[in-house]
Design an enzyme around this catalytic site. Structure first.
Site: not given
Ligand SMILES: Cc1cc2nc3c(=O)[nH]c(=O)nc-3n(C[C@H](O)[C@H](O)[C@H](O)COP(=O)(O)OP(=O)(O)OC[C@H]3O[C@@H](n4cnc5c(N)ncnc54)[C@H](O)[C@@H]3O)c2cc1C
Length: 381
Positions: A244, A270, A281
């Site tokens: 798992e 955007r 940056q």
């Protein structure tokens, strides 16, 4: 270590992505608000073969090696936005199908695996109790032998798939004097007398995956439904957790890849102050940090799969993988939310769902703190 992928592995992963992007698409937001499981999606995954990834063909599965299983789940999670469905599939595979495959008798495999692979039966496992979470082996659930059956009494909580499960692998104490060696595993079927499931629990995320409580009140389990020998429960649980912690968290990897792509697009689209936000940056470095976490997550997960394919035990590496990948998914999701500003915080868009869903990964399969304890124990600490 050689992680180079064969053409078959690459093509199968790409096929899983195409399948998920085509067939596992619906109005997730609306369904999430209703807390509804994607049953049609589950059936599609069964038809594609995803519910039988590690199961040999003789039981109807695809017989994949560990690395191909992992790649498939990475691809599924990359292509499917419903993290709850992917989580339900993973629980089914690694906490029920795989333990029956590894520890079941021929009769148990013949009886349960084909139906589990076809998705006609839904599985999970029940370890956690109201008073025993991280200290799972401090459980109170008891199994008393009476003739050719066991009588189980106890309560299990936070059980993935419980409200929809046909069978659960239930862990219970058969010998209170033998500590870890006194725990056994039982395949408990939905119709057994004394077995009941409480209402689904409402959690912060993974809302499309039904999670609930299990009540065992003088629950009668035939001896032939005991998985492995009496007292083998701890070994079964530990083996299960290695798979798992490797394969389930491949789903986090796929989700992080999907998340990163959305962030890169958004950073380019955007505009603020007359230029794309990605030209700052502070924004591009956030994306770089996300990419670093993804790349390192991939390396440690592939290493665990490679170890399993070599027939090696991987308790330390699977704990490192679980810890690093689950924490990375939380960090990346918080970064993605911040990068999207108020749109990231809005429930109409993806980032906030990733934050809610990712936080659960720090808790299930053993919390981050417990993974650190496991890792430290390899240094005698
Ligand atoms: C979405 C979800 C799905 C789940 N699915 C299943 C399932 O299918 N089956 C199942 O059996 N269980 C399931 N669980 C339960 C899960 O395994 C437990 O929640 C987990 O083991 C932690 O137990 P707890 O919640 O009782 O926390 P606790 O054990 O009470 O821990 C509380 C806090 O104390 C810390 N802590 C406890 N002990 C130590 C220690 N020794 N050292 C350091 N820190 C410690 C923990 O890290 C945690 O931060 C699920 C949980 C979630 C959230």
């Amino acid at each position: 270590m050689d992680f180079s992928l064969s053409q078959d592995q690459t093509e199968f992963k790409e096929a899983v992505v195409r399948f998920a992007q085509k067939k596992l698409v619906d109005d997730l937001s609306a369904r999430e608000k209703r807390g509804e499981f994607f049953l049609d999606g589950w059936r599609e995954c069964a038809d594609f073969g995803l519910l039988g990834l590690p199961v040999p063909e003789e039981y109807g599965g695809l017989g994949m090696d560990a690395l191909t299983c992992l790649l498939s789940l990475e691809g599924l999670s990359y292509g499917c936005r419903d993290n709850g469905l992917v989580f339900a599939i993973n629980s089914h595979l690694w906490t029920c199908v795989k333990p029956i495959l590894s520890f079941g008798s021929v009769a148990q495999k013949e009886r349960f695996l084909p139906a589990l692979v076809r998705g006609e039966m839904i599985g999970g496992h029940a370890m956690t109790e109201p008073e025993a979470g991280s200290d799972a082996f401090g459980m109170r659930c008891q199994a008393r032998k009476e003739g050719d059956r066991y009588i189980l009494n106890g309560t299990k909580i936070f059980i993935t798939n419980a409200p929809i499960a046909d069978l659960l692998l239930v862990f219970a104490v058969t010998d209170p004097d033998r500590s870890f060696g006194g725990i056994s595993a039982f395949i408990v079927e939905k119709g057994f007398p004394g077995f009941s499931v409480g209402r689904p629990l409402e959690l912060m995320g993974l809302k499309t995956c039904p999670i609930g409580e299990v009540i065992l009140q003088d629950c009668e389990v035939p001896e032939e439904n005991r998985l492995g020998k009496e007292g083998a429960g701890t070994a079964i649980f530990n083996a299960e957790m290695e798979w798992e912690r490797g394969c389930l968290f491949a789903a986090h990897l796929g989700a992080m890849e999907r998340e990163l792509e959305a962030c890169v697009s958004y950073a380019g689209e955007r505009h603020q102050f007359g230029r794309p936000i990605g030209s700052n940056q502070a924004v591009s470095h956030r994306i770089a940090d996300m990419a670093v976490r993804i790349e390192l997550s991939r390396m440690i997960l592939y290493k665990v799969a490679w170890m399993k394919d070599q027939g090696m035990r991987a308790p330390k590496d699977s704990a490192i993988a679980k810890l690093f990948v689950s924490e990375s998914y939380v960090h990346n999701s918080l970064d993605a939310l911040q990068l999207h500003g108020a749109y990231g915080y809005s429930t109409e868009y993806e980032p906030e769902r990733h934050v809610r869903d990712s936080l659960a990964g720090r808790i299930y399969s053993g919390t981050s703190e417990i993974q650190r304890n496991i890792i430290a124990s390899f240094y005698n600490l």
